[in-house]
Design a protein around this motif. Structure first.
Motif, mmCIF file in Angstrom:
data_model
loop_
_atom_site.group_PDB
_atom_site.id
_atom_site.type_symbol
_atom_site.label_atom_id
_atom_site.label_comp_id
_atom_site.label_asym_id
_atom_site.label_seq_id
_atom_site.Cartn_x
_atom_site.Cartn_y
_atom_site.Cartn_z
ATOM 1 N N GLU A 8 0.848 -1.183 0.000
ATOM 2 C CA GLU A 8 0.000 0.000 0.000
ATOM 3 C C GLU A 8 0.893 1.245 0.000
ATOM 4 O O GLU A 8 1.998 1.228 0.537
ATOM 5 C CB GLU A 8 -0.901 0.003 1.230
ATOM 6 C CG GLU A 8 -1.863 -1.178 1.308
ATOM 7 C CD GLU A 8 -2.934 -1.104 0.239
ATOM 8 O OE1 GLU A 8 -3.198 0.010 -0.285
ATOM 9 O OE2 GLU A 8 -3.507 -2.169 -0.078
ATOM 10 N N ARG A 9 0.396 2.313 -0.572
ATOM 11 C CA ARG A 9 1.198 3.525 -0.691
ATOM 12 C C ARG A 9 1.660 4.035 0.667
ATOM 13 O O ARG A 9 2.825 4.428 0.831
ATOM 14 C CB ARG A 9 0.400 4.611 -1.425
ATOM 15 C CG ARG A 9 1.235 5.864 -1.714
ATOM 16 C CD ARG A 9 0.425 6.949 -2.399
ATOM 17 N NE ARG A 9 1.283 8.085 -2.741
ATOM 18 C CZ ARG A 9 1.885 8.246 -3.909
ATOM 19 N NH1 ARG A 9 1.721 7.349 -4.872
ATOM 20 N NH2 ARG A 9 2.649 9.298 -4.130
ATOM 21 N N HIS A 10 0.785 4.014 1.653
ATOM 22 C CA HIS A 10 1.139 4.584 2.955
ATOM 23 C C HIS A 10 2.272 3.802 3.614
ATOM 24 O O HIS A 10 3.152 4.391 4.272
ATOM 25 C CB HIS A 10 -0.088 4.640 3.870
ATOM 26 C CG HIS A 10 -0.597 3.288 4.286
ATOM 27 N ND1 HIS A 10 -0.126 2.609 5.398
ATOM 28 C CD2 HIS A 10 -1.546 2.486 3.730
ATOM 29 C CE1 HIS A 10 -0.752 1.450 5.495
ATOM 30 N NE2 HIS A 10 -1.613 1.342 4.513
ATOM 31 N N GLU A 11 2.306 2.460 3.465
ATOM 32 C CA GLU A 11 3.385 1.695 4.091
ATOM 33 C C GLU A 11 4.696 1.894 3.342
ATOM 34 O O GLU A 11 5.776 1.909 3.949
ATOM 35 C CB GLU A 11 3.020 0.213 4.202
ATOM 36 C CG GLU A 11 2.769 -0.502 2.904
ATOM 37 C CD GLU A 11 2.365 -1.958 3.118
ATOM 38 O OE1 GLU A 11 2.721 -2.542 4.173
ATOM 39 O OE2 GLU A 11 1.691 -2.516 2.229
ATOM 40 N N LEU A 21 14.938 10.947 0.360
ATOM 41 C CA LEU A 21 15.062 11.064 -1.094
ATOM 42 C C LEU A 21 13.879 11.810 -1.709
ATOM 43 O O LEU A 21 13.692 11.793 -2.923
ATOM 44 C CB LEU A 21 15.181 9.670 -1.721
ATOM 45 C CG LEU A 21 16.439 8.895 -1.335
ATOM 46 C CD1 LEU A 21 16.350 7.456 -1.818
ATOM 47 C CD2 LEU A 21 17.683 9.573 -1.896
ATOM 48 N N GLY A 22 13.118 12.474 -0.869
ATOM 49 C CA GLY A 22 12.020 13.280 -1.368
ATOM 50 C C GLY A 22 10.708 12.533 -1.429
ATOM 51 O O GLY A 22 10.586 11.373 -1.031
ATOM 52 N N ARG A 23 9.730 13.203 -1.975
ATOM 53 C CA ARG A 23 8.356 12.685 -2.025
ATOM 54 C C ARG A 23 8.237 11.494 -2.970
ATOM 55 O O ARG A 23 8.892 11.432 -4.006
ATOM 56 C CB ARG A 23 7.425 13.816 -2.489
ATOM 57 C CG ARG A 23 5.959 13.448 -2.593
ATOM 58 C CD ARG A 23 5.137 14.656 -3.021
ATOM 59 N NE ARG A 23 5.606 15.175 -4.305
ATOM 60 C CZ ARG A 23 5.171 14.733 -5.485
ATOM 61 N NH1 ARG A 23 4.276 13.746 -5.541
ATOM 62 N NH2 ARG A 23 5.626 15.266 -6.599
ATOM 63 N N LEU A 24 7.402 10.523 -2.576
ATOM 64 C CA LEU A 24 7.093 9.395 -3.456
ATOM 65 C C LEU A 24 6.154 9.882 -4.553
ATOM 66 O O LEU A 24 5.036 10.325 -4.293
ATOM 67 C CB LEU A 24 6.431 8.269 -2.657
ATOM 68 C CG LEU A 24 5.900 7.075 -3.466
ATOM 69 C CD1 LEU A 24 7.032 6.357 -4.199
ATOM 70 C CD2 LEU A 24 5.150 6.113 -2.554
#
Length: 316
Positions: A8-11, A21-24
Motif C-alpha cells: 500500500e502507498r502509505h506503508e 530522497l524526497g516525495r514518493l
C-alpha cells in the motif's frame, strides 16, 4: 503479475522516509520476477527499484550487499543497496527483507546478436576477475547437491519418455561432481539470462538480480549464460553468438585444460538445474497469477546438449 507481496502507498511512504530522497511520486510492481517481489519506485531524487526478498534466509542478505558493493567499486554496472541517513542498507518491509537500489538505465534484449553476446562475455569475465582472489563464500541453494536430491523426487512426476534424459543427466552430475568442484572458482551471478541484463543501445548498461549469486566454479556460470544467450529457436547453440561470448570472456580470463574437458558436461548440468527449478516453480504456482517459465525449454536444451560442437577457445 509476479508481485508476491503487494504494498500500500502509505506503508511504502513510511519505509522510504529514512532515506530522505524526497516525495514518493509513483510506484509499480514489476511483472518479470519469478522469485522476489520488485517495484519501480519514482522519488523526487530519482528512480529506484525496491526488492522484497521472498526466498532464501535473511542471513544471506549481507552477502548480497557486500558482493554488489564490491562489484560496484570495481566499476561494474550493477545495483547496490542505498543506505538510509543513518547508514542502514538492509531493512524490513511487510515482514520481508527489503533493499532500495538505484534503477539502472537500459532495457532487456529479446533477440541477441554476436555483439550483445561479446559484451556479456566480457562482463562475466570482469565479474569473476573482481572476486576470484577474495571469494565471498556462499553455497548455492540450487547447486549440484540440490540437483541430486531433487531430481529423483521430481522424476516421480514426469512422463516415462522424460525419465531416461533425467536419469542420465543426474548420473553424469554425480559422476563428475568432484572434478567440477575442483575447477577454478569465483563469485557467480548464476542467473545471467537476457532478462537480467540491460543494454543502452549497443552498450551493456546494467546487470541485475543477483539473488542466485554464490561461490563456485566459474565454468558453471559461463554455461548458464551461454545456454540462454546463445540458444536458437530449435534450442541448438548458435555458432557466431557462442564464439563471440566465449572469445570475449577468454580474452580476459583464459580457460584451463580441465575446464575445456568438462565444458560439454557443464552445459548439460546447467540445463538440468533450470529444468528442475522450473518444474518446481510450475508445481508451486500452478493456477496463480505468477510468471512461470516453461520447464520444457530446458528439457529440450538438455536433449540438444548431448552433442556439443562449440568447444572452449584457447584452452591452456
Amino acid at each position: 503479475m509476479s508481485v508476491f507481496t503487494p504494498l500500500e502507498r502509505h506503508e511504502l511512504e513510511a519505509f522510504l522516509a529514512p532515506y530522505a530522497l524526497g516525495r514518493l511520486k509513483s510506484f509499480a510492481g514489476i511483472s518479470a520476477g519469478t522469485e522476489n517481489s520488485n517495484f519501480f519506485v519514482s522519488l523526487e531524487a530519482g528512480e529506484y527499484v525496491l526488492t522484497l526478498v521472498e526466498r532464501g534466509p535473511r542471513a544471506d542478505m549481507p552477502f548480497f550487499i557486500e558482493l554488489l558493493q564490491r562489484l560496484h567499486q570495481a566499476g561494474l554496472p550493477v545495483p547496490y543497496a542505498v543506505p538510509t541517513r543513518s547508514g542502514e542498507t538492509l531493512r524490513e518491509l511487510a515482514e520481508k527483507p527489503a533493499l532500495l537500489q538505484p534503477r539502472l538505465a537500459g532495457k532487456h534484449v529479446s533477440e541477441a546478436n554476436p555483439h550483445h553476446c561479446a559484451e556479456v562475455g566480457s562482463l562475466l569475465a570482469r565479474l569473476h576477475l573482481a572476486t576470484r582472489e577474495q571469494i565471498l563464500e556462499r553455497r548455492s541453494d540450487r547447486g549440484l547437491d540440490w540437483m541430486l536430491e531433487e531430481g529423483p523426487v521430481l522424476a516421480l512426476e514426469l512422463h516415462d519418455e522424460q525419465l531416461p534424459l533425467l536419469r542420465d543427466s543426474l548420473h553424469e552430475a554425480a559422476e563428475l561432481k568432484a572434478r567440477i568442484l575442483a575447477l577454478p572458482r569465483a563469485n557467480l551471478h548464476a542467473d545471467l539470462f537476457r532478462d537480467n541484463v540491460l543494454f543502452d543501445g549497443n552498450r551493456l548498461a546494467g546487470v541485475i538480480d543477483f539473488y542466485n549469486a554464490c561461490s563456485g566454479p566459474m565454468l558453471y556460470d559461463l554455461a548458464i549464460t551461454v545456454n540462454d544467450w546463445c540458444s536458437q529457436d530449435d534450442d541448438r547453440l548458435d555458432g557466431p553468438r557462442t564464439r563471440a561470448l566465449l572469445g570475449a570472456y577468454a580474452a580476459l580470463r583464459p580457460f584451463t585444460a580441465a575446464e575445456a574437458a568438462l565444458w560439454p558436461a557443464m552445459l548439460r548440468i546447467a540445463c538440468l538445474r533450470f529444468w528442475l527449478s522450473r518444474l518446481i516453480a510450475a508445481r508451486r504456482f500452478q493456477g496463480r497469477d505468477v510468471l512461470v517459465k516453461d520447464p520444457g525449454e530446458f528439457q529440450r536444451r538438455l536433449a540438444q546438449r548431448q552433442q556439443v560442437d562449440q568447444p572452449l577457445p584457447f584452452a591452456l
